[in-house]
Motif scaffolding. Structure first.
Motif, PDB file in Angstrom:
ATOM      1  N   GLU A  54     -59.211 111.537  -5.865  1.00  0.00           N
ATOM      2  CA  GLU A  54     -59.214 110.010  -6.532  1.00  0.00           C
ATOM      3  C   GLU A  54     -58.614 109.253  -5.186  1.00  0.00           C
ATOM      4  OE1 GLU A  54     -60.998 108.711  -8.993  1.00  0.00           O
ATOM      5  OE2 GLU A  54     -61.370 111.009  -9.207  1.00  0.00           O
ATOM      6  N   THR A  55     -57.906 109.035  -4.651  1.00  0.00           N
ATOM      7  CA  THR A  55     -56.959 108.764  -4.071  1.00  0.00           C
ATOM      8  C   THR A  55     -58.514 109.195  -2.418  1.00  0.00           C
ATOM      9  OG1 THR A  55     -54.707 108.268  -3.544  1.00  0.00           O
ATOM     10  CG2 THR A  55     -55.619 107.937  -1.635  1.00  0.00           C
ATOM     11  N   LEU A  56     -58.950 109.610  -2.558  1.00  0.00           N
ATOM     12  CA  LEU A  56     -59.876 109.843  -1.179  1.00  0.00           C
ATOM     13  C   LEU A  56     -61.640 109.532  -1.329  1.00  0.00           C
ATOM     14  CD1 LEU A  56     -59.173 113.700   0.622  1.00  0.00           C
ATOM     15  CD2 LEU A  56     -58.280 111.562   1.222  1.00  0.00           C
ATOM     16  N   ARG A  57     -61.601 109.975  -2.789  1.00  0.00           N
ATOM     17  CA  ARG A  57     -63.517 109.506  -3.231  1.00  0.00           C
ATOM     18  C   ARG A  57     -62.996 107.912  -3.275  1.00  0.00           C
ATOM     19  NH1 ARG A  57     -65.054 107.741  -8.311  1.00  0.00           N
ATOM     20  NH2 ARG A  57     -63.441 108.129  -9.776  1.00  0.00           N
ATOM     21  N   LEU A  58     -62.174 106.992  -4.075  1.00  0.00           N
ATOM     22  CA  LEU A  58     -61.813 105.627  -4.102  1.00  0.00           C
ATOM     23  C   LEU A  58     -61.840 104.965  -3.183  1.00  0.00           C
ATOM     24  CD1 LEU A  58     -59.982 105.916  -7.287  1.00  0.00           C
ATOM     25  CD2 LEU A  58     -62.581 104.878  -7.260  1.00  0.00           C
ATOM     26  N   ALA A  59     -60.840 105.487  -1.626  1.00  0.00           N
ATOM     27  CA  ALA A  59     -60.744 104.927  -0.418  1.00  0.00           C
ATOM     28  C   ALA A  59     -62.122 105.308  -0.234  1.00  0.00           C
ATOM     29  CB  ALA A  59     -59.250 105.901  -0.142  1.00  0.00           C
ATOM     30  N   LEU A  60     -63.061 105.742  -0.111  1.00  0.00           N
ATOM     31  CA  LEU A  60     -64.426 106.133   0.872  1.00  0.00           C
ATOM     32  C   LEU A  60     -65.036 104.956   0.543  1.00  0.00           C
ATOM     33  CD1 LEU A  60     -64.644 110.531   0.692  1.00  0.00           C
ATOM     34  CD2 LEU A  60     -64.859 108.441   2.432  1.00  0.00           C
ATOM     35  N   ILE A  61     -65.389 104.715  -1.054  1.00  0.00           N
ATOM     36  CA  ILE A  61     -65.942 103.543  -1.700  1.00  0.00           C
ATOM     37  C   ILE A  61     -65.284 102.509  -0.743  1.00  0.00           C
ATOM     38  CG2 ILE A  61     -66.405 102.829  -3.864  1.00  0.00           C
ATOM     39  CD1 ILE A  61     -66.193 105.310  -5.190  1.00  0.00           C
ATOM     40  N   GLY A  62     -64.023 102.194  -1.131  1.00  0.00           N
ATOM     41  CA  GLY A  62     -64.120 100.934  -0.239  1.00  0.00           C
ATOM     42  C   GLY A  62     -64.426 101.191   1.236  1.00  0.00           C
ATOM     43  N   GLY A  63     -64.004 101.985   2.289  1.00  0.00           N
ATOM     44  CA  GLY A  63     -64.272 102.177   3.280  1.00  0.00           C
ATOM     45  C   GLY A  63     -65.714 101.656   3.390  1.00  0.00           C
ATOM     46  N   GLY A  64     -66.849 101.648   2.458  1.00  0.00           N
ATOM     47  CA  GLY A  64     -68.588 101.556   2.277  1.00  0.00           C
ATOM     48  C   GLY A  64     -69.246 101.949   2.620  1.00  0.00           C
ATOM     49  N   THR A  65     -68.416 103.730   2.279  1.00  0.00           N
ATOM     50  CA  THR A  65     -69.570 104.793   1.434  1.00  0.00           C
ATOM     51  C   THR A  65     -69.783 104.697  -0.092  1.00  0.00           C
ATOM     52  OG1 THR A  65     -67.416 106.066   2.966  1.00  0.00           O
ATOM     53  CG2 THR A  65     -68.719 107.668   1.252  1.00  0.00           C
ATOM     54  N   THR A  66     -70.850 105.434   0.079  1.00  0.00           N
ATOM     55  CA  THR A  66     -71.707 104.667  -1.555  1.00  0.00           C
ATOM     56  C   THR A  66     -70.731 105.443  -2.527  1.00  0.00           C
ATOM     57  OG1 THR A  66     -73.293 106.469  -1.231  1.00  0.00           O
ATOM     58  CG2 THR A  66     -73.560 104.180  -0.774  1.00  0.00           C
ATOM     59  N   PRO A  67     -70.435 105.143  -3.690  1.00  0.00           N
ATOM     60  CA  PRO A  67     -70.109 105.294  -5.015  1.00  0.00           C
ATOM     61  C   PRO A  67     -71.103 107.609  -5.052  1.00  0.00           C
ATOM     62  CG  PRO A  67     -70.014 103.974  -5.390  1.00  0.00           C
ATOM     63  CD  PRO A  67     -70.741 104.342  -4.557  1.00  0.00           C
TER      64      PRO A  67
END
Length: 110
Positions: A54-67
């Motif tokens: 969840e840290t990786l998934r949510l941080a990817l989203i915060g960095g601009g990656t689509t969900p």
């Protein structure tokens, strides 16, 4: 304002990771603990798999990656792989979220 983003190679390319306040709340809900406890678990190597995923998934989203793409990256490069492969990245993201960028010059304000 401090840059709390972290850029690293993950899976197939360089990606930017960032936990915004809203995503921190989502991480806390997904992991059932506050951000400090999640970070403590990772730093002490006493973590749950959800802490990393969840840290990786949510941080990817915060960095601009689509969900959708963030979910695909986790499925391809985290799920079913040894945890040590992504542990360090998750710990670095939480370190940056909590402490900021150590290479950023201080402006003298507390």
């Amino acid at each position: 304002m401090a840059d709390l983003s972290y850029t690293a190679f993950f899976g197939d390319d360089e990606h930017t990771f960032k936990l915004t306040p809203a995503l921190i709340r989502e991480l806390e809900a997904k992991c059932g603990s506050g951000i400090g406890m999640i970070a403590n678990r990772l730093f002490a190597r006493n973590f749950a798999q959800a802490d990393i995923n969840e840290t990786l998934r949510l941080a990817l989203i915060g960095g601009g990656t689509t969900p959708k793409r963030a979910h695909e990256l986790i499925a391809a490069y985290v799920d079913g792989r040894p945890l040590v492969e992504t542990y360090e990245l998750a710990a670095k993201i939480l370190e940056r979220t909590l402490f900021g960028n150590p290479n950023e010059a201080s402006n003298g304000k507390a």
